[in-house]
Write an enzyme that holds these catalytic residues in place. Sequence first.
Site, PDB file in Angstrom:
ATOM      1  N   LYS A  35       0.841  -1.201   0.000  1.00 52.73           N
ATOM      2  CA  LYS A  35       0.000   0.000   0.000  1.00 52.73           C
ATOM      3  C   LYS A  35       0.878   1.254   0.000  1.00 52.73           C
ATOM      4  O   LYS A  35       2.076   1.174   0.287  1.00 52.73           O
ATOM      5  CB  LYS A  35      -0.920  -0.027   1.222  1.00 52.73           C
ATOM      6  CG  LYS A  35      -0.187   0.085   2.544  1.00 52.73           C
ATOM      7  CD  LYS A  35      -1.088  -0.290   3.726  1.00 52.73           C
ATOM      8  CE  LYS A  35      -0.345  -0.097   5.035  1.00 52.73           C
ATOM      9  NZ  LYS A  35      -0.935  -0.832   6.146  1.00 52.73           N
ATOM     10  N   TYR A 257      15.984  31.357   7.582  1.00 50.76           N
ATOM     11  CA  TYR A 257      14.880  32.052   8.258  1.00 50.76           C
ATOM     12  C   TYR A 257      15.036  32.032   9.777  1.00 50.76           C
ATOM     13  O   TYR A 257      15.414  31.001  10.350  1.00 50.76           O
ATOM     14  CB  TYR A 257      13.548  31.377   7.924  1.00 50.76           C
ATOM     15  CG  TYR A 257      13.107  31.531   6.490  1.00 50.76           C
ATOM     16  CD1 TYR A 257      12.824  32.787   5.956  1.00 50.76           C
ATOM     17  CD2 TYR A 257      12.964  30.417   5.670  1.00 50.76           C
ATOM     18  CE1 TYR A 257      12.410  32.918   4.640  1.00 50.76           C
ATOM     19  CE2 TYR A 257      12.544  30.542   4.361  1.00 50.76           C
ATOM     20  CZ  TYR A 257      12.271  31.803   3.849  1.00 50.76           C
ATOM     21  OH  TYR A 257      11.858  31.931   2.557  1.00 50.76           O
ATOM     22  N   MET A 305      11.504  25.598   2.112  1.00 54.50           N
ATOM     23  CA  MET A 305      10.628  24.824   1.239  1.00 54.50           C
ATOM     24  C   MET A 305      11.427  23.976   0.243  1.00 54.50           C
ATOM     25  O   MET A 305      11.121  22.804   0.010  1.00 54.50           O
ATOM     26  CB  MET A 305       9.694  25.774   0.490  1.00 54.50           C
ATOM     27  CG  MET A 305       8.595  25.076  -0.267  1.00 54.50           C
ATOM     28  SD  MET A 305       7.523  26.241  -1.124  1.00 54.50           S
ATOM     29  CE  MET A 305       6.659  27.009   0.222  1.00 54.50           C
TER      30      MET A 305
HETATM   31  C1  LIG Z   1      -0.110  -1.773   6.862  1.00 56.07           C
HETATM   32  C2  LIG Z   1      -0.704  -3.053   7.288  1.00 56.07           C
HETATM   33  C3  LIG Z   1       0.112  -4.195   7.475  1.00 56.07           C
HETATM   34  C4  LIG Z   1       1.621  -4.154   7.431  1.00 56.07           C
HETATM   35  O1  LIG Z   1       2.119  -3.587   8.626  1.00 56.07           O
HETATM   36  P1  LIG Z   1       3.692  -3.413   8.864  1.00 56.07           P
HETATM   37  O2  LIG Z   1       3.793  -2.893  10.248  1.00 56.07           O
HETATM   38  O3  LIG Z   1       4.172  -2.428   7.857  1.00 56.07           O
HETATM   39  O4  LIG Z   1       4.319  -4.743   8.676  1.00 56.07           O
HETATM   40  C5  LIG Z   1      -0.523  -5.409   7.727  1.00 56.07           C
HETATM   41  N1  LIG Z   1      -1.873  -5.485   7.820  1.00 56.07           N
HETATM   42  C6  LIG Z   1      -2.676  -4.400   7.690  1.00 56.07           C
HETATM   43  C7  LIG Z   1      -4.138  -4.558   7.807  1.00 56.07           C
HETATM   44  C8  LIG Z   1      -2.113  -3.149   7.430  1.00 56.07           C
HETATM   45  O5  LIG Z   1      -2.901  -2.077   7.322  1.00 56.07           O
END
Ligand SMILES: *Cc1c(COP(=O)(O)O)cnc(C)c1O
Length: 380
Positions: A35, A257, A305
Amino acid sequence: MQRGPLVEINIACLKHNFDTIGRLTGKVPVLAVVKADAYGHGAVRIATLLEEMKVHAFSVAFNSEAVELREAGIKKPILVFFDPPDIDEILSYDLTPVLVNERAAGELSALSLKRGKRVKVHVTIDTGMGRLGFLSLRDVNALREVAALKGIQVTGVMSHFSEADLLDRTFAELQLKRFLEVRKELFPLFGGCLWHMSNSAAVLSYPDAHLDMVRPGLMLYGCDPFKRKNSSLLPVMTVRCKILEVRKVPTGTSVSYGRTFVTRRDSLIGVIGLGYSDGYPRALSNKGRVIVNGQVAPIVGRICMDLTMVDLTDITGLTNEYLWRPYNCIILGKEGDVEITADELAAYADTISYEILTSLGRSKHKCVTNVSSAASAVTS
Ligand SMILES: *Cc1c(COP(=O)(O)O)cnc(C)c1O
């Protein structure tokens, strides 16, 4: 040269981390979590590499991420953790939705029956994450009804730990206990399902939770959820940027800054083409470090930035040839004995390595290396 830092992805390190998961879990299938563009590493590239390494399946957060992977030719099952199911996309792209309640299950089943199909799904059980899913203690009967729906077939049941990355495992143990109770209650109704619960932290430290499949994300990318410095994982991402200018300035020169840094000697100040708009946390102002020619240079003054200033006064070997190189400054990664980890940046910025990776990983400018020396140095 494109805008923003160069994000380098090391295939040998990815392979090392994937093999490490295999060693820890034995024959248990591995679902790789890709993801958020594979935590900033580039989902298509990472998934393509992992398919060659015999990963069992993938998961993403949203439907669009799964569609992107399919359009890029990814063949293994793809679980969609969070988006409501979309029957058209499920059927056209062969996606596996994760259902979070009875209503979603009923609707999907009805739509699927209309097409004369039976869609494979996983369901998620909330054993203590407090986010999405059937409540483990309350919704067991609802799950029985889901199992009876004709338009869907439950092939997996998952749950998610809320604090498996703590050394105190009391709550993780309670969550696993609840999950196993549901499994017992629903057996044999859900007998043939894959039951899975382990994120990276559980893969690393909780073998009892490995069950039928594990779901690591972070550790694939070489970060340790326990933030241990001696972990055997190898960071996959290196981030480089360019020193645009080196300025000789006198004692008493204020930098950036707010004039939060004033030189206390005649100094060489490097100006780097990277700032908070590139996902580099402004909280690193006057705290963080970068690597220049294998040596550590401190960040001085506030991060802007698009620019960051570093003190190069003590750095040796800054020849013109070195300064002409396109990406001559490392902000995340390793050179020689010096290493800047995502955990280090996260500590300064009061966040977690996950956020550092996804922030810096937004750079469109990515490339791949396959230097196995880093990998062999640690494994040997
Ligand atoms: C992101 C996620 C994982 C992976 O978690 P990590 O800590 O990156 O290994 C597994 N299961 C679900 C449902 C997640 O959202």
